[in-house]
Design a protein around this motif. Sequence first.
Motif, PDB file in Angstrom:
ATOM      1  N   THR A 349     -18.694   6.067   5.778  1.00 29.15           N
ATOM      2  CA  THR A 349     -18.486   5.072   6.839  1.00 29.15           C
ATOM      3  C   THR A 349     -19.605   4.037   6.779  1.00 29.15           C
ATOM      4  O   THR A 349     -20.704   4.331   6.298  1.00 29.15           O
ATOM      5  CB  THR A 349     -18.468   5.723   8.239  1.00 29.15           C
ATOM      6  OG1 THR A 349     -19.647   6.526   8.399  1.00 29.15           O
ATOM      7  CG2 THR A 349     -17.244   6.612   8.410  1.00 29.15           C
ATOM      8  N   PRO A 350     -19.389   2.819   7.288  1.00 28.73           N
ATOM      9  CA  PRO A 350     -20.366   1.732   7.156  1.00 28.73           C
ATOM     10  C   PRO A 350     -21.503   1.795   8.183  1.00 28.73           C
ATOM     11  O   PRO A 350     -21.643   0.918   9.038  1.00 28.73           O
ATOM     12  CB  PRO A 350     -19.506   0.482   7.349  1.00 28.73           C
ATOM     13  CG  PRO A 350     -18.413   0.920   8.264  1.00 28.73           C
ATOM     14  CD  PRO A 350     -18.101   2.340   7.881  1.00 28.73           C
ATOM     15  N   VAL A 351     -22.326   2.830   8.076  1.00 27.39           N
ATOM     16  CA  VAL A 351     -23.403   3.031   9.057  1.00 27.39           C
ATOM     17  C   VAL A 351     -24.775   3.014   8.397  1.00 27.39           C
ATOM     18  O   VAL A 351     -25.773   3.410   8.997  1.00 27.39           O
ATOM     19  CB  VAL A 351     -23.209   4.368   9.810  1.00 27.39           C
ATOM     20  CG1 VAL A 351     -21.943   4.326  10.645  1.00 27.39           C
ATOM     21  CG2 VAL A 351     -23.181   5.548   8.839  1.00 27.39           C
ATOM     22  N   GLY A 352     -24.836   2.525   7.150  1.00 25.70           N
ATOM     23  CA  GLY A 352     -26.081   2.567   6.406  1.00 25.70           C
ATOM     24  C   GLY A 352     -27.234   1.878   7.100  1.00 25.70           C
ATOM     25  O   GLY A 352     -28.341   2.428   7.188  1.00 25.70           O
ATOM     26  N   ALA A 353     -27.010   0.676   7.610  1.00 21.42           N
ATOM     27  CA  ALA A 353     -28.095  -0.082   8.240  1.00 21.42           C
ATOM     28  C   ALA A 353     -28.650   0.651   9.457  1.00 21.42           C
ATOM     29  O   ALA A 353     -29.870   0.668   9.683  1.00 21.42           O
ATOM     30  CB  ALA A 353     -27.588  -1.466   8.630  1.00 21.42           C
ATOM     31  N   ASP A 354     -27.783   1.260  10.249  1.00 22.99           N
ATOM     32  CA  ASP A 354     -28.237   1.996  11.426  1.00 22.99           C
ATOM     33  C   ASP A 354     -29.066   3.216  11.026  1.00 22.99           C
ATOM     34  O   ASP A 354     -30.074   3.539  11.669  1.00 22.99           O
ATOM     35  CB  ASP A 354     -27.041   2.442  12.268  1.00 22.99           C
ATOM     36  CG  ASP A 354     -26.320   1.273  12.911  1.00 22.99           C
ATOM     37  OD1 ASP A 354     -26.984   0.271  13.243  1.00 22.99           O
ATOM     38  OD2 ASP A 354     -25.086   1.345  13.074  1.00 22.99           O
ATOM     39  N   LEU A 355     -28.646   3.897   9.957  1.00 19.89           N
ATOM     40  CA  LEU A 355     -29.397   5.066   9.509  1.00 19.89           C
ATOM     41  C   LEU A 355     -30.746   4.671   8.913  1.00 19.89           C
ATOM     42  O   LEU A 355     -31.737   5.377   9.095  1.00 19.89           O
ATOM     43  CB  LEU A 355     -28.572   5.850   8.486  1.00 19.89           C
ATOM     44  CG  LEU A 355     -27.333   6.551   9.035  1.00 19.89           C
ATOM     45  CD1 LEU A 355     -26.560   7.226   7.909  1.00 19.89           C
ATOM     46  CD2 LEU A 355     -27.704   7.578  10.104  1.00 19.89           C
ATOM     47  N   VAL A 356     -30.787   3.551   8.206  1.00 16.51           N
ATOM     48  CA  VAL A 356     -32.054   3.057   7.664  1.00 16.51           C
ATOM     49  C   VAL A 356     -33.035   2.772   8.791  1.00 16.51           C
ATOM     50  O   VAL A 356     -34.214   3.135   8.719  1.00 16.51           O
ATOM     51  CB  VAL A 356     -31.813   1.796   6.807  1.00 16.51           C
ATOM     52  CG1 VAL A 356     -33.128   1.075   6.524  1.00 16.51           C
ATOM     53  CG2 VAL A 356     -31.122   2.166   5.503  1.00 16.51           C
TER      54      VAL A 356
END
Length: 407
Positions: A349-356
């Motif tokens: 899912t497109p959540v990479g920026a939030d996890l970073v």
Amino acid sequence: MSATQISTSPLHQVANDTSALMDIAARPPVVFSHGKGSFLWDSEGKKYLDLVQGWAVNSLGHAPDLIAETLAEQASRLITPSPAYHNDQSVGFATALAAASGLDEVFFTSSGAEANEGAIKLARKYGAKAKGGAYQIITFTGGFHGRTLATMSASGKLAFESLFEPKVPGFPKATLNDIASVEALIGPETVGIMLEPIQGEAGVIPASLSFLEDLRALASQHGLLLILDEIQTGMGRTGSLFDFMNAGIEPDIMTLGKGIGGGVPLGALLATKTASCFEYGDQGGTYNGNPLMCAVGSAVLDAVTSPGFLNTVSMRSDTLQTALETLSAKHGLGKIRGRGLLLALDLKTPVGADLVEAARQNGLLINSPRPDSLRFMPSLTITEEEIEEAMTILDTVLSTHGSMTGS
């Protein structure tokens, strides 16, 4: 000043005001002041475990003694005599790099993009001299080769498509791991094929080793130059000194950057004797081949090729990959991609920026090259304990933000 002390000098206060910098990237509101090995400290004294390392630049970690000592020693001897003259450090480094790679000649640059620009120019020069003016270089959708006009044109990055028009022509795009798509683009104006063995900015998408073998055979069949952009994969990053060695092939042209200097601005364009056809005046650069940077490059090459170093990289890769697979299974995520210490975790899912961002707040620096992936590019000297610490933090972040990933 110790790693945990905070400077109260006026310089410290000025350094935290970033308003004078041109705003060209969405950077987090921290200012880093120093680092050592796998760790960085910001100007407020907070410590971070860094698995980005300048985008695979710091091959030996932050501020390694070897590089600091090499810079100090060389700076006291000679910084640059001008590229109009030879210097002992560039001669020695070029000789060692040619021997290590199996290629014949080296042109040093100050960046990977400049090395790729040089590779494009060299291929077009070869086309003009040996292939009736052929100039087209087949590149790949998803590829990334730099931010000059020509290297952006060669790249297959979607975000570049509408920027800085008109683009430099001559870069038809094939599909990675699809040899038929490459063959379909070959014509009388084709001079070469250019690719990253692993597409880093696309989310760590590897060219299969069999595809690299097929490309070598296809290029040889049609008399084309095979150009490998090893800026992110070279200098031990994938467990071999250069990733092409994993496939057992030889390129006609190869470019290096990032890890070649261990943190200093250095790149290189390497070519076989046949492909190396520049004439006087075709190529140059004020800082290219300066002894200060080449001394560091030699020191990094010596370190990476020292007995047991690459074996350790492979072992650390296995440790990191296994740990990521465990986290993926626990949190219902996707596959692990890449080779060596250039790996990505598919988030689904497109959540990479939030996890970073969440990881950074917890003291871990990671990267999301595309919204559904996390990329890991630690120092080649990272320890087992540091990998374990990083995975513990990431596990906490994934558990806390499970609703984002669906776990």
